[in-house]
Design a protein around this motif. Structure first.
Motif, PDB file in Angstrom:
ATOM      1  N   UNK A  33      40.161  -9.768   9.069  1.00 37.61           N
ATOM      2  CA  UNK A  33      40.820 -10.106   7.553  1.00 37.61           C
ATOM      3  C   UNK A  33      41.022 -11.494   8.130  1.00 37.61           C
ATOM      4  N   UNK A  34      40.024 -11.895   6.693  1.00 38.48           N
ATOM      5  CA  UNK A  34      39.787 -13.742   5.983  1.00 38.48           C
ATOM      6  C   UNK A  34      41.509 -14.391   5.371  1.00 38.48           C
ATOM      7  N   UNK A  35      41.626 -14.891   5.493  1.00 35.94           N
ATOM      8  CA  UNK A  35      43.141 -15.902   4.712  1.00 35.94           C
ATOM      9  C   UNK A  35      42.740 -16.984   4.595  1.00 35.94           C
ATOM     10  N   UNK A  36      42.393 -17.670   2.809  1.00 35.96           N
ATOM     11  CA  UNK A  36      42.264 -19.112   2.956  1.00 35.96           C
ATOM     12  C   UNK A  36      43.015 -19.964   1.783  1.00 35.96           C
ATOM     13  N   UNK A  37      44.153 -20.678   1.747  1.00 39.76           N
ATOM     14  CA  UNK A  37      43.916 -21.653   1.187  1.00 39.76           C
ATOM     15  C   UNK A  37      43.811 -22.830   0.236  1.00 39.76           C
ATOM     16  N   UNK A  38      43.937 -22.760   0.025  1.00 38.13           N
ATOM     17  CA  UNK A  38      43.272 -24.209  -1.104  1.00 38.13           C
ATOM     18  C   UNK A  38      42.847 -24.315  -2.729  1.00 38.13           C
ATOM     19  N   UNK A  39      42.689 -25.347  -3.165  1.00 38.20           N
ATOM     20  CA  UNK A  39      43.036 -25.244  -4.788  1.00 38.20           C
ATOM     21  C   UNK A  39      41.306 -25.123  -5.230  1.00 38.20           C
ATOM     22  N   UNK A  40      41.365 -24.288  -6.109  1.00 41.24           N
ATOM     23  CA  UNK A  40      40.388 -23.496  -5.826  1.00 41.24           C
ATOM     24  C   UNK A  40      39.977 -23.625  -7.703  1.00 41.24           C
ATOM     25  N   UNK A  41      38.433 -23.662  -7.992  1.00 35.60           N
ATOM     26  CA  UNK A  41      37.803 -23.659  -9.328  1.00 35.60           C
ATOM     27  C   UNK A  41      37.464 -22.237 -10.161  1.00 35.60           C
ATOM     28  N   UNK A  42      37.515 -21.703 -11.200  1.00 29.81           N
ATOM     29  CA  UNK A  42      36.996 -20.264 -10.507  1.00 29.81           C
ATOM     30  C   UNK A  42      37.028 -19.662 -12.380  1.00 29.81           C
ATOM     31  N   UNK A  43      35.787 -19.270 -13.455  1.00 33.36           N
ATOM     32  CA  UNK A  43      36.124 -18.541 -13.842  1.00 33.36           C
ATOM     33  C   UNK A  43      36.491 -16.768 -14.614  1.00 33.36           C
ATOM     34  N   UNK A  44      37.729 -16.553 -13.512  1.00 31.36           N
ATOM     35  CA  UNK A  44      37.949 -15.659 -13.883  1.00 31.36           C
ATOM     36  C   UNK A  44      39.425 -15.563 -14.685  1.00 31.36           C
ATOM     37  N   UNK A  45      39.504 -14.746 -15.639  1.00 32.61           N
ATOM     38  CA  UNK A  45      40.998 -15.011 -16.563  1.00 32.61           C
ATOM     39  C   UNK A  45      41.752 -14.973 -15.993  1.00 32.61           C
ATOM     40  N   UNK A  46      42.733 -15.793 -16.477  1.00 35.54           N
ATOM     41  CA  UNK A  46      43.763 -15.428 -15.575  1.00 35.54           C
ATOM     42  C   UNK A  46      44.338 -14.988 -14.299  1.00 35.54           C
ATOM     43  N   UNK A  47      43.960 -16.945 -14.500  1.00 34.90           N
ATOM     44  CA  UNK A  47      43.596 -17.025 -12.377  1.00 34.90           C
ATOM     45  C   UNK A  47      44.991 -17.186 -11.984  1.00 34.90           C
ATOM     46  N   UNK A  48      45.782 -18.402 -13.107  1.00 36.33           N
ATOM     47  CA  UNK A  48      47.441 -18.675 -12.790  1.00 36.33           C
ATOM     48  C   UNK A  48      48.072 -17.719 -12.577  1.00 36.33           C
ATOM     49  N   UNK A  49      47.440 -16.088 -12.962  1.00 39.14           N
ATOM     50  CA  UNK A  49      48.689 -15.251 -13.614  1.00 39.14           C
ATOM     51  C   UNK A  49      50.001 -14.985 -12.064  1.00 39.14           C
ATOM     52  N   UNK A  50      49.488 -15.293 -11.205  1.00 34.22           N
ATOM     53  CA  UNK A  50      50.490 -15.073 -10.027  1.00 34.22           C
ATOM     54  C   UNK A  50      49.667 -14.157  -8.394  1.00 34.22           C
ATOM     55  N   UNK A  51      49.116 -12.934  -9.079  1.00 33.37           N
ATOM     56  CA  UNK A  51      48.914 -12.044  -8.869  1.00 33.37           C
ATOM     57  C   UNK A  51      47.265 -10.909  -8.815  1.00 33.37           C
ATOM     58  N   UNK A  52      46.363 -11.532  -7.819  1.00 34.63           N
ATOM     59  CA  UNK A  52      44.906 -10.936  -8.903  1.00 34.63           C
ATOM     60  C   UNK A  52      44.314  -9.566  -7.522  1.00 34.63           C
ATOM     61  N   UNK A  53      44.251  -8.418  -8.067  1.00 38.21           N
ATOM     62  CA  UNK A  53      43.709  -7.673  -7.540  1.00 38.21           C
ATOM     63  C   UNK A  53      42.001  -7.204  -8.013  1.00 38.21           C
ATOM     64  N   UNK A  54      41.713  -7.549  -7.054  1.00 43.03           N
ATOM     65  CA  UNK A  54      40.065  -7.580  -7.413  1.00 43.03           C
ATOM     66  C   UNK A  54      38.897  -6.324  -5.956  1.00 43.03           C
ATOM     67  N   UNK A  55      38.761  -5.278  -6.905  1.00 41.91           N
ATOM     68  CA  UNK A  55      38.065  -4.202  -6.026  1.00 41.91           C
ATOM     69  C   UNK A  55      36.486  -5.083  -6.012  1.00 41.91           C
ATOM     70  N   UNK A  56      36.194  -5.273  -4.931  1.00 37.56           N
ATOM     71  CA  UNK A  56      34.890  -5.597  -3.775  1.00 37.56           C
ATOM     72  C   UNK A  56      34.292  -4.959  -3.373  1.00 37.56           C
TER      73      UNK A  56
END
Length: 617
Positions: A199-222
């Motif tokens: 597993x990979x984990x990355x912490x950082x300040x990001x920019x994205x066009x994903x809606x509600x990116x600062x909602x808290x937790x997002x689950x994304x099916x890839x």
């Protein structure tokens, strides 16, 4: 005998992470037990932003009762909801990690990176202790002497500033992670296995066009990287986590770089865009589950946290479980060191905590496979559900375990189910004591019961007095029992605190006048009766609820069961031994030696004189 240059301390704690720090903090708070915390890594130089981040509701409750939750709340990111995406479209939650949280005022997840959690706990420890954490120090070796020695553990600690020093302690605790030196030297097997999943984990300040990116937790099916974790952390940072494709690991393996993992993160998030403006921390680790064969050895050696159990971060249970270990162990160990509790009470640490880790590991084996898109054999018969749908079901099925609110302990000497089980249909010994709103005398602003019953290493005896129009006589009789020399309050130990809860208005009058007798501890009012209702106690009868220092219900008795309550505490409070009692055991005041007539309370509240023989021990 103390050797030249030896340092003596009650407890040597190896590991200065959250588990070791919280154990040290609690020991100091619970009766001034001294500890020496050694941590081999220099925290000021090591990058410690990453690692564990999610603090669950039950853990927050426990930290709140230890006066640590407020400081963490000023730093962390509060999560009460989440969103999920599949092929760029919003769908039903994939993980449900922050939903279905109920029956607590901490009805949220707090995401706070480990560095800040450590800082808060260490600041608390420094307030109680004369000795701070010794960084750049590591355990080299230790041995355990005879059981009659007070400082039976002799350890060699290698330090960067003082060379190798000798430390004598009463106990040693291994809170030093998955590669625990304490566990290794103690010869305790670490049973389990590692998988070929990474597993990979990355912490950082990001920019994205994903809606509600600062909602808290997002689950994304890839379709290429399984279920993606997207978690908002403190200070505007985001954590992105996903399973590393096997092909990539085979191609790059140990030579993987930051550029590689950020590129994979961008692929995993498609069709959304992702740019890392900063990267504070990143890691690749293999998923595995291991459990120590023993949590205690040679009476003086204990394991806690990752030294005792390791698993993936899929359900974010590592640090939470370790912090629960720390609280469970510390109050029992402090009680034993202060000669308040028996050796049998200390034995319950392993008996209570190890089965919890076993359950988490079994759950984690399923979660880690589903996160990577694999379906475990035991779930393949679940209709045509795919790995993402099964992951959702697994999280929802285990909500009470993941939040910590549903963790229970079996009956033992500290957790006793009374024979009169009809006292309450809503709570049982071994469960977490519910938090409810009450009011202090005169004040119309509600206060949480947990904020009144802070954890100071003491048992809380709560008198749910009910409606005094019906219960005043029985409450008064019980108060007389407490003042009698046969009650548990005769024990010369500082491990009891009382709370008196009256059902009804707090508009006028004084507590003692309402009760017709002095209250036991602080008095508060259950104005709307909801506190009695949540505990399942009829206001027409009332009851006595005992909670252990860790907030677990110890036992429940009626007001006429004073002798039974004394026997409950007699089972684990360290007091003089008694001989010559017949099979109908009762509690009585114990002088140094001799014989005497004492009044003993029956189950029905009546009295009986009995001749007894006392022997000190």
């Amino acid at each position: 005998m103390r050797g030249h240059g030896d340092d003596e301390v009650d407890v040597l704690i190896c590991g200065g992470g959250p588990v070791g720090l919280l154990t040290a903090y609690c020991l100091a708070r619970f009766g001034g037990v001294s500890s020496y915390v050694v941590e081999q890594h220099e925290r000021s130089k090591q990058i410690t932003y990453g690692r564990a981040a999610m603090i669950a509701p039950r853990t927050l409750e426990m930290l709140d009762q230890l006066d640590l939750a407020d400081a963490l709340g000023q730093i962390g990111f509060v999560v009460r909801g989440q969103v999920s995406y599949k092929h760029g479209e919003r769908v039903e939650s994939l993980t449900a990690a922050s939903s279905n949280i109920s029956d607590t005022f901490f009805d949220y997840l707090l995401l706070c990176r480990q560095r800040y959690t450590e800082e808060v706990i260490r600041d608390g420890y420094d307030r109680y202790s004369r000795r701070s954490v010794h960084y750049g120090a590591r355990l080299v070796d230790f041995s355990v002497g005879s059981r009659d020695e007070e400082y039976a553990v002799k350890s060699a600690v290698e330090t960067k500033d003082k060379g190798t020093i000798s430390v004598r302690s009463k106990y040693i605790i291994g809170a030093d992670g998955g590669r625990s030196r304490v566990r290794e030297l103690a010869g305790i097997k670490f049973e389990g296995e590692k998988s070929n999943r990474h597993w990979i984990r990355i912490d950082g300040v990001v920019e994205t066009n994903m809606p509600e990116a600062r909602k808290g937790i997002c689950g994304i099916e890839s379709p290429s990287h399984g279920s993606i974790l997207w978690a908002c952390l403190d200070h505007g940072v985001t954590r992105v986590g996903f399973a590393m494709p096997e092909q990539l690991w085979e191609e790059i393996g140990a030579n993987i770089s930051r550029e590689d993992v950020t590129r994979e993160a961008q692929k995993a998030l498609q069709p959304f865009t992702l740019e890392f403006k900063t990267v504070d921390w990143w890691t690749v680790y293999s998923v595995g589950q291991r459990l120590a064969a023993k949590y205690r050895k040679d009476e003086r050696v204990f394991l806690a946290g990752d030294a005792a159990h390791t698993h993936s971060s899929g359900a974010a249970q590592g640090m939470n479980t370790g912090l629960h270990d720390a609280v469970n162990l510390s109050w029992k160990l402090a009680g034993r060191i202060n000669s308040w509790l028996s050796e049998e009470a200390l034995d319950t640490y392993a008996a209570e905590r190890r089965p919890i880790a076993q359950r988490i590991i079994e759950q984690d084996k399923i979660i880690s496979m589903l996160t990577g898109g694999e379906i475990p054999e035991q779930l393949k018969g679940d209709s045509d559900a795919d790995a993402h749908e099964l992951l959702t079901k697994t999280y929802r099925k285990n909500t009470s375990m993941n939040t910590g609110l549903g963790i229970t302990y079996p009956a033992d000497g500290l957790t006793v189910v009374a024979s009169k089980t009809t006292l309450s249909q809503k709570i049982r010994p071994g469960e977490r004591a519910p938090d409810v709103l009450v009011q202090r005398p005169g004040l119309r602003v509600p206060v949480r019961l947990h904020s009144i019953t802070k954890n100071r290493g003491r048992f809380t005896v709560m008198l749910f007095c009910g409606d005094l129009n019906h219960t005043q006589a029985s409450c008064k009789n019980f108060r007389e029992y407490l003042d009698d020399p046969t009650s548990f309050l005769r024990y010369p130990v500082d491990i009891f605190q009382g709370v008196t809860i009256i059902a009804g208005s707090n508009e006028a009058g004084s507590p003692d006048e309402r009760l017709g007798t002095p209250s036991f501890g602080d008095t508060c009012y259950d104005v709307d009766g909801l506190a009695h209702d949540r505990y399942g106690i009829p206001t027409s009868k009332g009851a006595v609820v005992v909670t252990r220092p860790d907030g677990t219900i110890g036992t429940v008795y009626g007001f006429g069961s004073g002798a039974s309550l004394s026997r409950y505490f007699e089972g684990f409070v360290a007091v003089q031994k008694r001989v010559g009692l017949d099979s109908q055991r009762t509690s009585e005041s114990v002088p140094n030696s001799g014989t005497g007539e004492v009044d003993l309370e029956r189950e029905d509240g009546s009295q009986k004189n009995r001749r007894v023989v006392y022997e000190t021990g």
